[in-house]
Every structure is written in structure tokens, then in C-alpha cells.
Design an enzyme around this catalytic site. Structure first.
Site, short mmCIF file in Angstrom:
data_model
loop_
_atom_site.label_atom_id
_atom_site.label_comp_id
_atom_site.label_asym_id
_atom_site.label_seq_id
_atom_site.Cartn_x
_atom_site.Cartn_y
_atom_site.Cartn_z
N CYS A 80 44.05 -24.69 3.10
CA CYS A 80 44.66 -25.97 2.75
C CYS A 80 44.32 -26.45 1.34
O CYS A 80 45.16 -26.46 0.47
CB CYS A 80 44.26 -27.02 3.78
N1 LIG Z 1 44.60 -23.89 9.68
C1 LIG Z 1 44.63 -25.19 9.53
O1 LIG Z 1 43.62 -25.86 9.72
C2 LIG Z 1 45.90 -25.91 9.17
C3 LIG Z 1 45.93 -27.29 9.33
C4 LIG Z 1 47.09 -27.98 9.02
C5 LIG Z 1 48.20 -27.28 8.54
N2 LIG Z 1 48.15 -25.93 8.38
C6 LIG Z 1 49.36 -25.26 7.89
O2 LIG Z 1 50.00 -24.64 9.01
C7 LIG Z 1 50.63 -23.42 8.61
C8 LIG Z 1 50.07 -22.26 9.44
O3 LIG Z 1 48.68 -22.16 9.15
P1 LIG Z 1 47.68 -21.34 10.08
O4 LIG Z 1 46.32 -21.74 9.64
O5 LIG Z 1 48.06 -21.47 11.52
O6 LIG Z 1 47.98 -19.85 9.57
P2 LIG Z 1 47.47 -18.50 10.26
O7 LIG Z 1 47.46 -17.49 9.18
O8 LIG Z 1 46.24 -18.75 11.06
O9 LIG Z 1 48.61 -18.16 11.31
C9 LIG Z 1 49.92 -17.90 10.95
C10 LIG Z 1 50.44 -16.81 11.88
O10 LIG Z 1 51.82 -16.64 11.62
C11 LIG Z 1 52.11 -15.25 11.69
N3 LIG Z 1 53.37 -15.03 10.97
C12 LIG Z 1 53.57 -14.90 9.63
N4 LIG Z 1 54.88 -14.78 9.37
C13 LIG Z 1 55.52 -14.82 10.56
C14 LIG Z 1 56.87 -14.74 10.94
N5 LIG Z 1 57.84 -14.61 10.04
N6 LIG Z 1 57.17 -14.80 12.26
C15 LIG Z 1 56.18 -14.94 13.18
N7 LIG Z 1 54.88 -15.02 12.87
C16 LIG Z 1 54.55 -14.98 11.58
C17 LIG Z 1 50.90 -14.59 11.08
O11 LIG Z 1 50.80 -13.23 11.48
C18 LIG Z 1 49.78 -15.46 11.65
O12 LIG Z 1 49.28 -14.98 12.88
C19 LIG Z 1 50.35 -23.29 7.10
O13 LIG Z 1 51.43 -23.84 6.40
C20 LIG Z 1 49.11 -24.14 6.91
O14 LIG Z 1 49.02 -24.64 5.60
C21 LIG Z 1 47.01 -25.23 8.71
#
Ligand SMILES: NC(=O)c1ccc[n+]([C@@H]2O[C@H](COP(=O)([O-])OP(=O)(O)OC[C@H]3O[C@@H](n4cnc5c(N)ncnc54)[C@H](O)[C@@H]3O)[C@@H](O)[C@H]2O)c1
Length: 433
Positions: free
Chosen positions: A271
Site C-alpha cells: 500500500c
Molecule cells: N493487503 C492489504 O492489506 C490491502 C488493503 C487494502 C487494499 N488492498 C488492495 O487490494 C488489492 C489486492 O491486494 P492483495 O493484498 O489482496 O493482493 P495479493 O497479491 O495478496 O492477492 C491478489 C491475488 O490476485 C491474484 N490475481 C492476480 N491477477 C489475477 C487475475 N487476473 N485473475 C484472478 N486472480 C488474479 C494473485 O495471484 C493473488 O493471489 C490491491 O489493489 C491492494 O492495493 C490491499
């Protein structure tokens, strides 16, 4: 048009697809299953989909038991795109990184393209990934329209609802953190609110997806800038020989108009090092202006690992030890307390720089499985007195609850503390950020 979907949501007959099963998506899948929906968890990483299908979680905040219970309720983790057929609600929670310093929306694009052929009249698509304003309507909306032949608004619903989960936070989770929702029209808003109401206690509707997109970037930029402020203050205060931690605690006694932020070895995770740059990139692209606060915060926060390395070198030097050949024990590889999330972690940057200077590094990281870190680093999953005694300097980089700081203070030859965890008597030499 929303009536049919609203009634399906009420009866838990709506078929839900969550795209991306990471920190955000897997939690959303679990809560949707518990709320009574039948959920497909679409994940391009086949290993991850297989782990979930076998009842194993790879996210600390989700237990194996939760995954197993979800599987019993009909949860289908899969990499098979055809299983998206017939969804009523799709939630997109895929990564939005920076690639070569620029926003990379390729995962949102490919998620949109995967969903579009399965989009049906009256269905709802909700984007949750953090991104710059305009992504939902301009990028995702257009991909969904061209891939489905349907029209956004008149044929299907579309909204943006940023995720605020804070992995490892024992007090706030998806269900008790207010959730912002901005939709392209009132039907889309009502459908999105009705869905989230089934597992989130407080919703915050806003007028457009762009407002919701900007609100999320504001939250993370606010944090990024304030951390940069105390980081820069910490560097000056140390040169002025004033205890910055005590000054921050004193300032924090003001009951209004001050919010406490603490210095650290730098910012990490998906983030803070990433999201503010989405905003500054968009401001520059659309307005030709520089978002100076963000640029400055990036500069200060990116400098912190270097600053820590310099201070560690000075501490070693004071004890007659060259960094080349020194034994450095780094506590924590994760960027965040009580998690194993090492993405963009400043601990690893510090480790890398010291390694390049010839130090022998051991990192104690209990939340990462042995063998998963760079093999050039020694990796221990438990902290003990023997390791502490053996090191020329112990660097406290991540404040994991299980670290015994009293034991560290009683045994270390020297400690560099970036988290203000050492209090009272110290056996060896000591420096704090
Ligand atoms: N981790 C946090 O604390 C957090 C908090 C708020 C917002 N976010 C936002 O949420 C979003 C996701 O973050 P995250 O931490 O869950 O990421 P992450 O990397 O933990 O998980 C994302 C998942 O999506 C999968 N993926 C990628 N492309 C794909 C596709 N085309 N189809 C299906 N699956 C796909 C990946 O393999 C991965 O397992 C980001 O935009 C992030 O900025 C994250």
C-alpha cells in the site's frame, strides 16, 4: 433492474465470484460464504487455488478451519475461468502494483476480460483494488462493455468499494471497518450496499466511484506523508541529540488536533510505497502538475533503510568493528508487525545493503516459512539468547509481539532499535532511531 438482484441477495440466491484470492479477496470469499452465498474464488495462481481446495490457507488472517468450513458451504476455489459462468456479483480484488514506477493495471484488465464474457443482464461488478480515480468507469467499464456486448448502467451494475483491511490488526477486520461504496448510478449503489450489508456492519455510500477511489488514495497518502514527517524528524532529532520518541509521546497527549505516527526503518507492503504514486502519476498525467507532498514523502521514506544502515555502521565503528565481516542479527523481515508480509519490506532492504557491504546477516522471521527468504541471508524462525550473544549488532526492524526485548537488551553486544522497543537497562551498546 436492481430489484431482481436485490431479491436474490436477500434470499442469498445470488452467485458470487471473487476475483483474486489474496489478502483482500480470500477474506471477502470467507465472509461472503459465511453470509450464506455460494462463492467461486477465482485465482490465476493454480498453486494457490489448489491449496484452498485442499483446505489450506496461505494468509495469516484466514485459518485452515475457515477455509474448510467455507468449502463445506460450497466455496469453489478455482483457476478455471469457465466456472465464472452465471455469476450475479463479481468482486475484483487483484493486485495494482507499480511497474517501473508506473501504475500497472494489467491485473484489473485481465480480470475484467475474464469476467466480461460471463456478464449477464442485471449482474453487478464491484472493483475493490486500490487505484487512481477514473479506473472503474473509464477502464473497467469499457472492458466489460466491449467483452460482453452489454451496456453499463442499462444492462449491468458497476461500483467501486475500496478495501481497508489491515492484516494482523486484532481490533479491526472487514466486518467492523466502515466500507466506502461509490457506484455509477443509484441501482448499482443499492445493489452494492445490499451485498456488503450482509457481512459489513457500517457502509459509507458516496456519490461516484471516483470519490471512493480518491478517498482510498487520500487515506494511504495521509499515512505515507505523516510517517515521512516523523521519519525526517527522527533523523534531525537524533543529530540534535533529542529523544524523538519521548517528544512524539508528549505531543500525543494533546487530546485534539494531533494524530500519533511513529518513525521506522521505512515503509513497506503493497500500500504505502505504491498507492500514493498512483495519485501523483494521475495528477501529473492529467494536469501536468507535481504532487509535491507525495514526492517528498517518497524521497524521505525511501531514504530510511539507508539511514538505518549508516547508523548501524557508526554503531559498529564505535565498537571497533568493520561492517565487512560483522555478524548482524536482524529481528523481523516482514514490513508489518505480526505478519509474514515481506513485500517491499525495508527490513530486507537493510539486510541487502549490509550484505553488500560484507556483513553476515541472520534474519529472525517467525512468520515466514524457513527457506522462503533470499538464501544469501541466514533465516531463523525463532529468536534465542545464543543468536543474540553471537551477533556484533542486533537490529530491531519489525516489532513482532513474540520477540523478547528484555532478553535482547540483557544479552546483545550492541542494539540498533528502529521501533523504540528497548526500555530500561541495556547490557551492551545501544542506539535508537
Ligand atoms: N493487503 C492489504 O492489506 C490491502 C488493503 C487494502 C487494499 N488492498 C488492495 O487490494 C488489492 C489486492 O491486494 P492483495 O493484498 O489482496 O493482493 P495479493 O497479491 O495478496 O492477492 C491478489 C491475488 O490476485 C491474484 N490475481 C492476480 N491477477 C489475477 C487475475 N487476473 N485473475 C484472478 N486472480 C488474479 C494473485 O495471484 C493473488 O493471489 C490491491 O489493489 C491492494 O492495493 C490491499
Amino acid at each position: 433492474m436492481a430489484m431482481e438482484l436485490l431479491s436474490k441477495i436477500e434470499q442469498r440466491a445470488a452467485r458470487v465470484a471473487i476475483i483474486g484470492q489474496g489478502y483482500v479477496g480470500l477474506v471477502a470469499s470467507m465472509r461472503s460464504c459465511e453470509a450464506g452465498f455460494v462463492v467461486v474464488g477465482f485465482e490465476i495462481d493454480e498453486f494457490r487455488a489448489g491449496e484452498l481446495a485442499a483446505g489450506r490457507s496461505y494468509i495469516e488472517d484466514v485459518s485452515d478451519d475457515e477455509v474448510k468450513a467455507a468449502l463445506k458451504r460450497g466455496f469453489t476455489p478455482t483457476s478455471d475461468v469457465t466456472l465464472l459462468a452465471g455469476f450475479d456479483i463479481a468482486v475484483i480484488s487483484v493486485p495494482t502494483p507499480l511497474t517501473e514506477g508506473l501504475p500497472d493495471l494489467s491485473a484489473i484488465e485481465s480480470a475484467g476480460m475474464a469476467i466480461a464474457p460471463h456478464l449477464s443482464q442485471g449482474a453487478l461488478v464491484i472493483l475493490e483494488s486500490t487505484t487512481y480515480p477514473g479506473t472503474t468507469t473509464e477502464l473497467l467499464g469499457e472492458i466489460l462493455e466491449s467483452g460482453s456486448g452489454l451496456s453499463v448502467g442499462s444492462d449491468f451494475h458497476l461500483s467501486y468499494s475500496p478495501e481497508r483491511i489491515d492484516p494482523g490488526n486484532p481490533d479491526f477486520s472487514l466486518d467492523n471497518t466502515p466500507k466506502i461504496v461509490g457506484a455509477i448510478d443509484d441501482d448499482s449503489l443499492q445493489a452494492s450496499l445490499a451485498f456488503f450489508e450482509t457481512f459489513v456492519s457500517q457502509l459509507v455510500p458516496v456519490s461516484t466511484p471516483a470519490v471512493a477511489e480518491l478517498a482510498k488514495l487520500l487515506e494511504n497518502t495521509f499515512r505515507h506523508v505523516n510517517i515521512a514527517l516523523v521519519n525526517e524528524l527522527a533523523m534531525f532529532a537524533s543529530a540534535l541529540e533529542i529523544d524523538v520518541w519521548e517528544a512524539i509521546d508528549a505531543a500525543a497527549t494533546k487530546p485534539f488536533g494531533f494524530m500519533k505516527f511513529t518513525p521506522g526503518p521505512g515503509v513497506g507492503g503493497h500500500c504505502l510505497p505504491v498507492d500514493p504514486s498512483y495519485l501523483s502519476w494521475q495528477v501529473e498525467r492529467q494536469l501536468g502538475q507535481q504532487f509535491r507532498f507525495i514526492d517528498l514523502a517518497n524521497t524521505v521514506n525511501r531514504h530510511m533503510p539507508d539511514h538505518v544502515v549508516q547508523r548501524v555502521m557508526l554503531l559498529l565503528n564505535r565498537n571497533g568493528i568493520a561492517v565487512n565481516g560483522s555478524r548482524v542479527l536482524i529481528l523481523g523481515a516482514a514490513y508489518k508487525k505480526d505478519t509474514g508480509d515481506v513485500r517491499e519490506s525495508p527490513s530486507l532492504e537493510i539486510a541487502d545493503r549490509l550484505l553488500n557491504l560484507g556483513a553476515k546477516i541472520t534474519v529472525v522471521e517467525p512468520f515466514v516459512e524457513a527457506g522462503r527468504l533470499d538464501p544469501a541471508l541466514g533465516h531463523e524462525v525463532r529468536l534465542d539468547a545464543a543468536q543474540v550473544k553471537e551477533a556484533d549488532v542486533v537490529v530491531i526492524a519489525t516489532d513482532h509481539s513474540q520477540f523478547d526485548y528484555k532478553m535482547v537488551a540483557a544479552n546483545a553486544k550492541a542494539v540498533f532499535d528502529t521501533r523504540n522497543k528497548i526500555v530500561g537497562e541495556v547490557f551492551g551498546d545501544f542506539e535508537r532511531l
